[in-house]
Enzyme design. Structure first.
Site, PDB file in Angstrom:
ATOM      1  N   HIS A 290       0.805  -1.220   0.000  1.00  0.00           N
ATOM      2  CA  HIS A 290       0.000   0.000   0.000  1.00  0.00           C
ATOM      3  C   HIS A 290       0.841   1.275   0.000  1.00  0.00           C
ATOM      4  O   HIS A 290       0.330   2.364  -0.245  1.00  0.00           O
ATOM      5  CB  HIS A 290      -0.981  -0.004   1.192  1.00  0.00           C
ATOM      6  CG  HIS A 290      -0.347   0.211   2.540  1.00  0.00           C
ATOM      7  ND1 HIS A 290       0.000  -0.832   3.360  1.00  0.00           N
ATOM      8  CD2 HIS A 290      -0.025   1.346   3.217  1.00  0.00           C
ATOM      9  CE1 HIS A 290       0.497  -0.345   4.489  1.00  0.00           C
ATOM     10  NE2 HIS A 290       0.496   0.974   4.428  1.00  0.00           N
ATOM     11  N   ASP A 323       0.227  -7.743   1.319  1.00  0.00           N
ATOM     12  CA  ASP A 323       0.615  -6.347   1.518  1.00  0.00           C
ATOM     13  C   ASP A 323       2.128  -6.175   1.561  1.00  0.00           C
ATOM     14  O   ASP A 323       2.663  -5.462   2.404  1.00  0.00           O
ATOM     15  CB  ASP A 323      -0.040  -5.787   2.785  1.00  0.00           C
ATOM     16  CG  ASP A 323       0.044  -4.261   2.851  1.00  0.00           C
ATOM     17  OD1 ASP A 323       0.142  -3.636   1.775  1.00  0.00           O
ATOM     18  OD2 ASP A 323       0.051  -3.723   3.970  1.00  0.00           O
ATOM     19  N   SER A 404       4.738   2.401   7.944  1.00  0.00           N
ATOM     20  CA  SER A 404       4.418   1.229   7.117  1.00  0.00           C
ATOM     21  C   SER A 404       5.598   0.832   6.248  1.00  0.00           C
ATOM     22  O   SER A 404       6.220   1.670   5.587  1.00  0.00           O
ATOM     23  CB  SER A 404       3.220   1.541   6.219  1.00  0.00           C
ATOM     24  OG  SER A 404       2.064   1.748   6.994  1.00  0.00           O
TER      25      SER A 404
END
Length: 564
Positions: A290, A323, A404
């Site tokens: 993402h 992911d 992230s």
């Protein structure tokens, strides 16, 4: 006051001293004691008359025993002429009052009265002047001031025939007035220097006064002004020390890992995003899907290293289901690769450190512990076209937007997870909210397999066991659907579950000893397993529990849509 510290006994033994050398020893009046203790006051013109020992009249008191006529006076010469007593009563002559002063007006308020005059036949002696009645020696009163500070002798004892050397006749004219000889030659008062102790005390007082005055002067010269500023104020230098830290401390681990952590800035059309990543073998950078999803096929990725040098990068491969993504920077600037650990060895309570660029703040380090394992969570954007479920490592190390893709490391500096998601209490006005102490990371064993597949093939295999879950089931465990939905059968024919003997309607209770709570947990656990891995499954059918071994398979590859 007198400086002569000798005792009365020592004074009596002195050579050549007469009875007039001694005061009454405290028998005088208060005025006489004040004159004795006040120093120069006794030199006033009239001069105080010193008190004399009082003698009881003959025939009275304790001295009534018979004795020779010259008792008490045998060594003092002839007795005073009785005519000096006024020719009155010879058995009980009245002596002078020994209060230390004449009673004539001397400037101190004392007045002479009749008691100061020896009695005679007429009550007074017109020729009496009192000049020779200051003491038995017959000295004039102005001479007795020389002995003002001397202690007074005690009264002569009864029948005192021999009084020692201290009672010798006073020097002077034997035939002088009074029958005791004339006044001695005038001599200057004896002056003695101050004692050594007095000098020491005076020196100490002077030194103390000088020190006090010096301190006050220094304060007045250096005191701060009313503005609060003090030109002499100083906090001193910083203490010496070392910035070396133990390798297993947070600081030691951070110094080891930070050079391998990078910050990513992605521009893709109308959207942009930021995130973190870490450098692995071959100069590749692992991050979240993402983070780089906005780049697409035409976007740009800029990577900044810990030394603040930047370079561009390209996407090598992505796996939205896990992911994960891999990018290749144009230059690494000599940055070291990070060490990958083993997430199967992680236990709850292990200390961990999260490193990344939260909110664009590069090189940020936070620490915490592993607070849970195998936590089923959805990673990535919630509006993604593909649902992403992870069996994640949960930590309380602060993770915020921008963390992230960054590494979660243990105390050895080894990566045990990839930071991917945070739990929030709701979206903020800006679309993101901060950490509330619940962060989630993809286990590194899963990330290792996916990254390797992306680098070698550009795609990652998707793990499956070939069953459909009944979403309406509310009991314990996870129940396999009983009928087909949208053309998908409950158990894939000849799939991994069918080969292990599972059937529609079976309730899966445990996988590898982990009791299942819902279908999301089963999906997360299977997707984190590598294809070909064998799993022990406990299930229930018709009220009976059984166990089966299921080998994880690979989901059929879905054709990628292509532009028409």
């Amino acid at each position: 006051m007198t400086d002569d510290a000798r005792t009365s006994h020592e004074a009596h033994d002195a050579e050549g001293r007469t009875p007039s050398d001694f005061t009454d020893g405290g028998h005088g009046t208060p005025e006489s004691r004040r004159a004795d203790s006040s120093g120069p006051e006794f030199s006033r013109p009239d001069g105080p008359e010193f008190s004399r020992p009082e003698f009881l009249p003959a025939g009275e008191g304790p001295f009534q025993a018979e004795r020779p006529r010259d008792d008490g006076w045998s060594q003092l010469g002839a007795q005073p002429d009785r005519a000096r007593w006024g020719g009155g009563r010879q058995d009980q002559p009245e002596l002078l009052r020994h209060d230390g002063y004449d009673r004539h007006d001397d400037g101190y308020g004392d007045r002479r009265d009749d008691r100061d005059v020896p009695p005679g036949e007429g009550g007074r002696d017109p020729g009496f002047t009192g000049e020779h009645w200051g003491d038995p020696s017959g000295r004039p009163r102005h001479d007795t001031a020389v002995f003002a500070s001397q202690p007074a002798p005690p009264p002569p004892p009864a029948q005192a025939f021999g009084m020692g050397q201290g009672w010798a006749p006073p020097p002077g004219n034997p035939g002088g007035p009074g029958g005791f000889g004339g006044p001695p030659p005038a001599s200057a008062p004896v002056r003695r220097g101050p004692r050594t102790a007095t000098l020491v005390v005076l020196a100490l007082m002077i030194a103390l006064l000088a020190s006090t005055l010096g301190s006050v002067g220094t304060y007045l010269l250096t005191k701060p002004s009313g503005s609060g500023r003090d030109p002499s104020f100083s906090l001193g230098g910083a203490p010496t020390g070392s910035n070396t830290r133990a390798p297993d401390s947070v600081a030691g681990v951070a110094s080891k890992v930070l050079p391998s952590v990078v910050s990513l800035a992605v521009e893709g059309g109308a959207s942009s995003s930021t995130g973190s990543g870490f450098l692995i073998k071959g100069g590749y950078v692992v991050t979240n899907n993402h983070v780089v999803a906005n780049a697409g096929t035409t976007g740009q990725i800029q990577i900044q290293f810990n030394n603040r040098k930047s370079t561009s990068a390209v996407v090598v491969g992505t796996d939205p289901e896990s992911d994960l993504a891999v990018v290749k920077p144009a230059e690494t600037f000599g940055a070291p690769e990070i060490t990958l650990g083993n997430s199967d060895n992680v236990v709850v309570g292990d200390p961990v450190i999260a490193i990344g660029s939260p909110l664009g703040l590069t090189g940020t380090v936070t620490s915490g512990i592993v607070s849970s394992l195998n936590r089923p969570v959805q990673a990535g954007e919630e509006n993604s076209s593909e649902a992403t479920w992870l069996s994640a490592v949960q930590t309380d190390a602060a993770i915020n937007p921008g963390n992230s893709g960054g590494p979660l490391v243990n105390v050895n500096g080894e990566v045990i997870g990839v930071n991917s998601a945070i739990a929030t209490l709701g979206r903020s006005v800006g679309g993101q909210s901060g950490s509330i102490g619940l962060g989630f990371a993809i286990p590194v064993n899963h990330a290792r397999r996916v990254a390797q597949e992306l680098i070698t093939t550009g795609k990652a295999k998707k793990s499956r066991i070939g069953v459909a879950i009944d979403p309406t089931y509310q009991g314990v465990g996870v129940r396999i659907a009983t009928e087909s939905r949208q053309g998908t059968q409950p158990v894939e024919p000849n799939g991994p579950a069918a080969q292990a003997g599972l059937k529609p309607g079976d309730v899966i209770l445990e996988v590898e000893g982990v009791v299942l709570q819902d279908g999301n947990e089963l999906i997360a656990m299977i997707r984190n397993r590598a294809p070909g891995e064998k799993l022990s499954v406990k299930y229930q059918r018709g009220g009976q529990e059984s166990t089966a071994t299921v080998t994880v398979g690979v989901a059929p590859e879905q054709p990628s849509p292509k532009p028409s």
